[in-house]
Design a protein around this motif. Structure first.
Motif, PDB file in Angstrom:
ATOM      1  N   PRO A  77      -4.216 -25.346  -3.587  1.00  0.00           N
ATOM      2  CA  PRO A  77      -3.688 -24.529  -4.684  1.00  0.00           C
ATOM      3  C   PRO A  77      -4.715 -24.196  -5.763  1.00  0.00           C
ATOM      4  O   PRO A  77      -4.556 -23.215  -6.487  1.00  0.00           O
ATOM      5  CB  PRO A  77      -2.569 -25.401  -5.262  1.00  0.00           C
ATOM      6  CG  PRO A  77      -2.208 -26.343  -4.175  1.00  0.00           C
ATOM      7  CD  PRO A  77      -3.464 -26.600  -3.416  1.00  0.00           C
ATOM      8  N   GLU A  78      -5.757 -25.020  -5.885  1.00  0.00           N
ATOM      9  CA  GLU A  78      -6.753 -24.773  -6.933  1.00  0.00           C
ATOM     10  C   GLU A  78      -7.628 -23.565  -6.636  1.00  0.00           C
ATOM     11  O   GLU A  78      -8.272 -23.009  -7.525  1.00  0.00           O
ATOM     12  CB  GLU A  78      -7.631 -26.019  -7.103  1.00  0.00           C
ATOM     13  CG  GLU A  78      -8.677 -26.239  -6.014  1.00  0.00           C
ATOM     14  CD  GLU A  78      -8.083 -26.644  -4.668  1.00  0.00           C
ATOM     15  OE1 GLU A  78      -8.778 -26.501  -3.643  1.00  0.00           O
ATOM     16  OE2 GLU A  78      -6.922 -27.111  -4.644  1.00  0.00           O
ATOM     17  N   PHE A  79      -7.647 -23.131  -5.374  1.00  0.00           N
ATOM     18  CA  PHE A  79      -8.516 -22.015  -4.983  1.00  0.00           C
ATOM     19  C   PHE A  79      -7.765 -20.710  -5.166  1.00  0.00           C
ATOM     20  O   PHE A  79      -6.730 -20.475  -4.543  1.00  0.00           O
ATOM     21  CB  PHE A  79      -8.957 -22.166  -3.525  1.00  0.00           C
ATOM     22  CG  PHE A  79      -9.905 -21.086  -3.068  1.00  0.00           C
ATOM     23  CD1 PHE A  79     -11.261 -21.177  -3.345  1.00  0.00           C
ATOM     24  CD2 PHE A  79      -9.443 -19.970  -2.378  1.00  0.00           C
ATOM     25  CE1 PHE A  79     -12.136 -20.180  -2.935  1.00  0.00           C
ATOM     26  CE2 PHE A  79     -10.310 -18.978  -1.969  1.00  0.00           C
ATOM     27  CZ  PHE A  79     -11.662 -19.087  -2.254  1.00  0.00           C
ATOM     28  N   ARG A  80      -8.311 -19.809  -6.029  1.00  0.00           N
ATOM     29  CA  ARG A  80      -7.623 -18.560  -6.341  1.00  0.00           C
ATOM     30  C   ARG A  80      -8.585 -17.373  -6.363  1.00  0.00           C
ATOM     31  O   ARG A  80      -8.349 -16.382  -7.062  1.00  0.00           O
ATOM     32  CB  ARG A  80      -6.875 -18.683  -7.668  1.00  0.00           C
ATOM     33  CG  ARG A  80      -5.867 -19.824  -7.696  1.00  0.00           C
ATOM     34  CD  ARG A  80      -5.111 -19.896  -8.993  1.00  0.00           C
ATOM     35  NE  ARG A  80      -4.178 -18.804  -9.173  1.00  0.00           N
ATOM     36  CZ  ARG A  80      -2.939 -18.796  -8.694  1.00  0.00           C
ATOM     37  NH1 ARG A  80      -2.488 -19.817  -7.974  1.00  0.00           N
ATOM     38  NH2 ARG A  80      -2.141 -17.774  -8.915  1.00  0.00           N
ATOM     39  N   GLU A  81      -9.659 -17.466  -5.599  1.00  0.00           N
ATOM     40  CA  GLU A  81     -10.626 -16.376  -5.574  1.00  0.00           C
ATOM     41  C   GLU A  81     -10.285 -15.324  -4.527  1.00  0.00           C
ATOM     42  O   GLU A  81     -10.627 -14.151  -4.689  1.00  0.00           O
ATOM     43  CB  GLU A  81     -12.035 -16.926  -5.322  1.00  0.00           C
ATOM     44  CG  GLU A  81     -12.563 -17.777  -6.458  1.00  0.00           C
ATOM     45  CD  GLU A  81     -13.965 -18.283  -6.202  1.00  0.00           C
ATOM     46  OE1 GLU A  81     -14.644 -17.755  -5.301  1.00  0.00           O
ATOM     47  OE2 GLU A  81     -14.389 -19.213  -6.899  1.00  0.00           O
TER      48      GLU A  81
END
Length: 467
Positions: A77-81
């Motif tokens: 969930p921390e990856f939003r690129e």
């Protein structure tokens, strides 16, 4: 006026004429024409703009061209690129700047697991692959060259991959079994042996003069979604070789100021033409966000995606498909590398909502996703914004590498719901957000029978939540 000053002025005039001539067409004063050209141009440019946005974040701002960046574990969930990232493979990535000279990439032997190196050009074409499917599991040395390279290829190079543009993304995927604790250590050792270096360094000769790195425009998303997108497109067109099949198209785009390296400032446009271009951009975004059946067909609530990613020949002229594909999953694989059915609705055609319903997908034994030797499958869940959502199990995908419990007849039940289905079923539980969501089924190295005709998963059934 002195002769020297006259020559200087003449040189300036000639250079200016050459720049203006690159667009070749005089700007249109017809608002309807400007709107339609802007629509076409934005659809053409959208994947390139998304590519530039990502390259800006990952390479330009941190100054990290021509080196590998390795993820330490699975994306969550921390990856939003990038939208709809996978939760199946550990990634490594290298943004390559090929303006000065080619780049050499070396990889070790990887025979115990699936892996791939995907090479993406500035158009977002997958112009080359290395890995389990294409080059095998042995060690490899690859030369990646830009469009104007005339470098001599060393005898020790196994493959040469030539890009249409000066910038390339090398995206590496290495499969991991999340159920085995030692997997990450093994993958980190593989990552440590990935090497990238300029050709001059690999050959041991003097490097060419360095290329300026302050040429990149400041990327702002709001400008990329307005008439200002033209300034970004002009920069990008100046960094690649325009394909012969698209020269006439780019020339037509010149009617609204588009061309390789042409200066552009939307504030210089008259208000009517600028408004027409802005409307053309809105028309294009409407197409990109709502592709309907453009990307494939829908069955059992699943969108069966046709070939929406590929090389130049496979994607030639398919601009709307390429744009919508970049929206739903930038840097997707070729169909032969990975097949991605996506579901936004259950078997009844209703949008998923984890706050209202529990869901079940039942695979009969003959319906389990068919993958070839070395391949695997998984189902990943995403929220409305197409990103993963935290859950108590830290489980964001489930598949044939999970500790699944199969039924006595070989069938399989996957529980998709917000709350636990009970201890007896938790091995087969994919936690859902407390709200809207969607699903992606990924089949890495799908078997031939999965692609002709396209494999369709069973529909996802719902029942009311017990809350």
């Amino acid at each position: 006026m002195s002769l020297k000053k006259s020559l200087t002025l003449l040189s300036f005039i000639l250079i200016f004429a050459a720049i203006v001539g690159a667009g070749s067409n005089q700007a249109t004063s017809n608002c309807d024409e400007a709107r339609e050209i802007a629509r076409q141009a934005y659809v053409f440019a959208y994947p390139m703009l998304e590519n530039l946005r990502t390259m800006t974040l990952q390479a330009v701002l941190p100054g990290s061209f021509n080196r590998f960046e390795h993820s330490e574990g699975l994306l969550g969930p921390e990856f939003r690129e990038i939208v709809r990232p996978n939760n199946d493979t550990v990634f490594s990535a290298a943004w390559l700047d090929l303006r000065a000279e080619p780049v050499i990439i070396q990889i070790p032997t990887i025979c115990e697991r699936y892996y791939s190196l995907q090479f993406v050009d500035m158009f977002t074409h997958n112009f080359a692959y290395a890995g389990t499917r294409t080059t095998g599991c042995g060690a490899g040395t690859f030369l990646i060259a830009g469009p104007k390279s005339s470098a001599e290829v060393p005898a020790s190079v196994d493959k040469v991959f030539t890009s249409e543009g000066n910038f390339v993304l090398c995206l590496v995927r290495i499969s991991i079994n999340p159920e085995i604790s030692s997997e990450l250590d093994a993958i980190h050792k593989i990552q440590e042996r990935f090497l990238v270096q300029p050709l001059s360094s690999f050959c041991g000769y003097e490097a060419p003069e360095p290329i300026r790195i302050d040429v990149f425009p400041v990327f702002r998303q709001e400008r990329a979604e307005s008439a200002g997108f033209i300034s970004y497109l002009n920069f990008l067109l100046g960094q690649l070789e325009i394909h012969p099949s698209e020269k006439a198209l780019i020339e037509r785009f010149g009617l609204i100021g588009i061309g390789p390296n042409l200066p552009f400032d939307e504030s210089d446009l008259n208000s009517e033409i600028r408004a027409a271009i802005e409307q053309g951009v809105e028309d294009a975004i409407e197409i990109i966000l709502r592709p309907d059946e453009l990307l494939g067909t829908t069955k059992n609530g699943w969108s069966l995606t046709n070939r929406v990613f590929g090389n130049r020949n496979q994607m030639q002229g398919k601009y709307e498909i390429r744009a919508s594909a970049a929206y739903i999953g930038l840097y997707g694989n070729d169909l032969e590398e990975a097949y991605y059915p996506i579901s936004y609705a259950d078997a009844d055609g209703k949008s998923y909502d984890g706050s209202k319903y529990n869901y079940l997908i039942h695979f009969e034994s003959h319906e389990i996703p068919p993958v070839g030797p070395g391949g695997f499958w998984s189902i990943t869940i995403y929220d409305e914004d197409q990103f993963m959502v935290p859950n108590p199990m830290n489980r964001y995908s489930i598949g044939d590498r999970s500790r699944l419990s199969y039924n006595d007849d070989g069938s399989l039940d996957i529980y998709i719901q917000h709350d636990s289905p009970g201890v007896d079923h938790e091995n087969n539980w994919l936690p859902a957000p407390d709200g809207k969501f969607s699903l992606s089924l990924r089949m890495y190295m799908p078997s031939p029978r999965a692609l002709d005709p396209l494999y369709c998963p069973p529909g996802v059934e719902k029942e009311k939540s017990g809350d």
